[in-house]
Enzyme design. Structure first.
Site, PDB file in Angstrom:
ATOM      1  N   GLY A   4      36.181 -62.132  46.749  1.00 17.48           N
ATOM      2  CA  GLY A   4      37.364 -61.602  46.076  1.00 17.48           C
ATOM      3  C   GLY A   4      38.347 -62.615  45.552  1.00 17.48           C
ATOM      4  N   CYS A  55      37.715 -51.709  47.662  1.00 16.32           N
ATOM      5  CA  CYS A  55      36.944 -52.796  48.273  1.00 16.32           C
ATOM      6  C   CYS A  55      36.131 -52.134  49.376  1.00 16.32           C
ATOM      7  CB  CYS A  55      37.873 -53.863  48.851  1.00 16.32           C
ATOM      8  SG  CYS A  55      37.010 -55.099  49.855  1.00 16.32           S
ATOM      9  N   THR A  56      34.853 -52.423  49.421  1.00 15.87           N
ATOM     10  CA  THR A  56      34.002 -51.698  50.377  1.00 15.87           C
ATOM     11  C   THR A  56      34.262 -52.100  51.830  1.00 15.87           C
ATOM     12  OG1 THR A  56      32.237 -53.291  49.895  1.00 15.87           O
ATOM     13  CG2 THR A  56      32.152 -51.149  48.759  1.00 15.87           C
ATOM     14  N   HIS A  57      35.047 -53.161  52.034  1.00 10.14           N
ATOM     15  CA  HIS A  57      35.433 -53.489  53.409  1.00 10.14           C
ATOM     16  C   HIS A  57      36.505 -52.533  53.943  1.00 10.14           C
ATOM     17  CE1 HIS A  57      33.439 -57.374  52.730  1.00 10.14           C
ATOM     18  NE2 HIS A  57      33.589 -57.651  54.015  1.00 10.14           N
ATOM     19  N   CYS A 110      29.854 -53.523  46.371  1.00 10.79           N
ATOM     20  CA  CYS A 110      30.936 -54.503  46.393  1.00 10.79           C
ATOM     21  C   CYS A 110      31.776 -54.269  45.143  1.00 10.79           C
ATOM     22  CB  CYS A 110      30.328 -55.900  46.380  1.00 10.79           C
ATOM     23  SG  CYS A 110      31.518 -57.226  46.139  1.00 10.79           S
ATOM     24  N   GLU A 126      35.995 -58.589  58.629  1.00 12.87           N
ATOM     25  CA  GLU A 126      34.827 -59.381  59.052  1.00 12.87           C
ATOM     26  C   GLU A 126      34.975 -59.839  60.501  1.00 12.87           C
ATOM     27  OE1 GLU A 126      31.836 -60.361  57.475  1.00 12.87           O
ATOM     28  OE2 GLU A 126      32.260 -59.111  55.737  1.00 12.87           O
ATOM     29  N   ASP A 137      26.447 -56.861  49.276  1.00 19.74           N
ATOM     30  CA  ASP A 137      27.899 -57.094  49.329  1.00 19.74           C
ATOM     31  C   ASP A 137      28.093 -58.541  49.790  1.00 19.74           C
ATOM     32  OD1 ASP A 137      30.733 -56.465  49.432  1.00 19.74           O
ATOM     33  OD2 ASP A 137      30.552 -56.444  51.610  1.00 19.74           O
ATOM     34  N   SER A 138      29.337 -58.981  49.793  1.00 18.79           N
ATOM     35  CA  SER A 138      29.620 -60.336  50.270  1.00 18.79           C
ATOM     36  C   SER A 138      29.485 -60.447  51.790  1.00 18.79           C
ATOM     37  CB  SER A 138      31.040 -60.733  49.877  1.00 18.79           C
ATOM     38  OG  SER A 138      31.962 -59.869  50.520  1.00 18.79           O
TER      39      SER A 138
HETATM   40  N1  DGL Z   1      33.522 -55.891  49.868  1.00 19.18           N
HETATM   41  C1  DGL Z   1      33.809 -56.547  48.653  1.00 19.18           C
HETATM   42  C2  DGL Z   1      34.494 -55.705  47.648  1.00 19.18           C
HETATM   43  O1  DGL Z   1      34.257 -54.511  47.652  1.00 19.18           O
HETATM   44  C3  DGL Z   1      34.045 -58.007  48.641  1.00 19.18           C
HETATM   45  C4  DGL Z   1      35.205 -58.520  49.393  1.00 19.18           C
HETATM   46  C5  DGL Z   1      35.248 -60.039  49.346  1.00 19.18           C
HETATM   47  O2  DGL Z   1      34.220 -60.659  49.593  1.00 19.18           O
HETATM   48  O3  DGL Z   1      36.305 -60.581  49.039  1.00 19.18           O
HETATM   49  O4  DGL Z   1      35.237 -56.178  46.826  1.00 19.18           O
END
Ligand code: DGL
Length: 255
Positions: free
Chosen positions: A39, A180-182, A69, A148, A6-7
């Protein structure tokens, strides 16, 4: 060995689901914290980063890669599969879309990064599964830096939740896809704001299930367990947050 990337720390929401079901699975996770967020970047840049992230986990022994991600899953799957034809890649979009259509008949809300929302991929996949459903999308670019920073329930995060999600709440969507996985880090806050009738969809478990269906051998217990996490920019804060979120000690390696 299963590879995930992921990022940043977002993909750890998938790692957590993986460990809850398979506590002794071998995995290597890369969070590209030096270059996050993805993103708001172009397709070409996200493809390039995704190819490099995948190389890292494959070089460490990954035989399958979970693209943990949504942004990379939206923009880079084709490039990844072309670049590494021998490696199966599992993305996070289809499992989330399938979960959402199972519990919705009329309308689904999708939140994600600008790149994911702009790609229109959720719209396409959801309509291929249930054409009559209305899909309402909303980009929530500030959620990723807030996560984050570990600001999972701060006042500023609550303000942004209200600002981003009011239109979806007013539209009475039946489910809300965390695209979004965040975002699962914010799940309690998002659920509270949307109300209990709305199904908030975190696809992490479904993603793990799909990976298991695809390559069950990688989930078998082995005598020596390797569970590793790497970040492209080192920070004690990320390491600590990773341990707390996963609820166990894993090895932190350098890139
Ligand atoms: N966690 C990521 C996603 O699912 C990336 C978010 C990002 O880096 O902007 O899109």
């Amino acid at each position: 060995m299963i590879g995930l990337f992921d990022s940043g720390i977002g993909g750890l929401t998938v790692v957590r689901a993986l460990l809850q079901k398979y506590p002794n699975v071998n995995f290597i996770y890369l969070g590209d914290t030096a270059r996050f967020p993805y993103g708001n970047k172009s397709k070409e840049t996200v493809e390039r980063y995704a190819v490099e992230d995948a190389k890292f986990v494959i070089d460490k022994g990954a035989k399958m890669v979970i693209v943990a991600c949504n942004t990379a899953s939206s923009l880079a799957m084709e490039k990844l599969r072309k670049t590494y034809p021998g490696i199966p890649f599992v993305g996070v979009i289809e499992p989330a879309a399938k979960m959402a259509v199972q519990v919705s008949n009329k309308s689904i809300g999708v939140i994600g990064t600008r790149a994911t929302v702009g790609s229109g991929i959720y719209d396409t996949v959801i309509h291929s599964l249930k054409p009559q459903i209305k899909v309402q999308q909303k980009a929530c670019p500030l959620f990723v830096p807030l996560v984050e920073e570990g600001m999972f329930s701060d006042q500023i995060t609550k303000i942004m939740v209200r600002r981003y999600l009011t239109s979806l709440r007013q539209a009475n969507v039946e489910s809300l896809v965390l695209g979004c996985t965040h975002y699962p880090f914010l799940q309690p806050l998002l659920q509270r704001f949307m109300g209990n009738k709305v199904n908030v969809i975190n696809s992490a478990e479904a993603v793990v299930q799909e990976a298991n269906d695809l390559y069950p051998d990688l989930f078998l217990e082995t005598p020596d367990i390797h569970q590793k996490i790497a970040f492209t920019d080192t920070s004690a804060y990320n390491d600590d947050l990773a341990m707390r979120w996963l609820g166990k000690r894993v090895e932190i390696i350098s890139v």
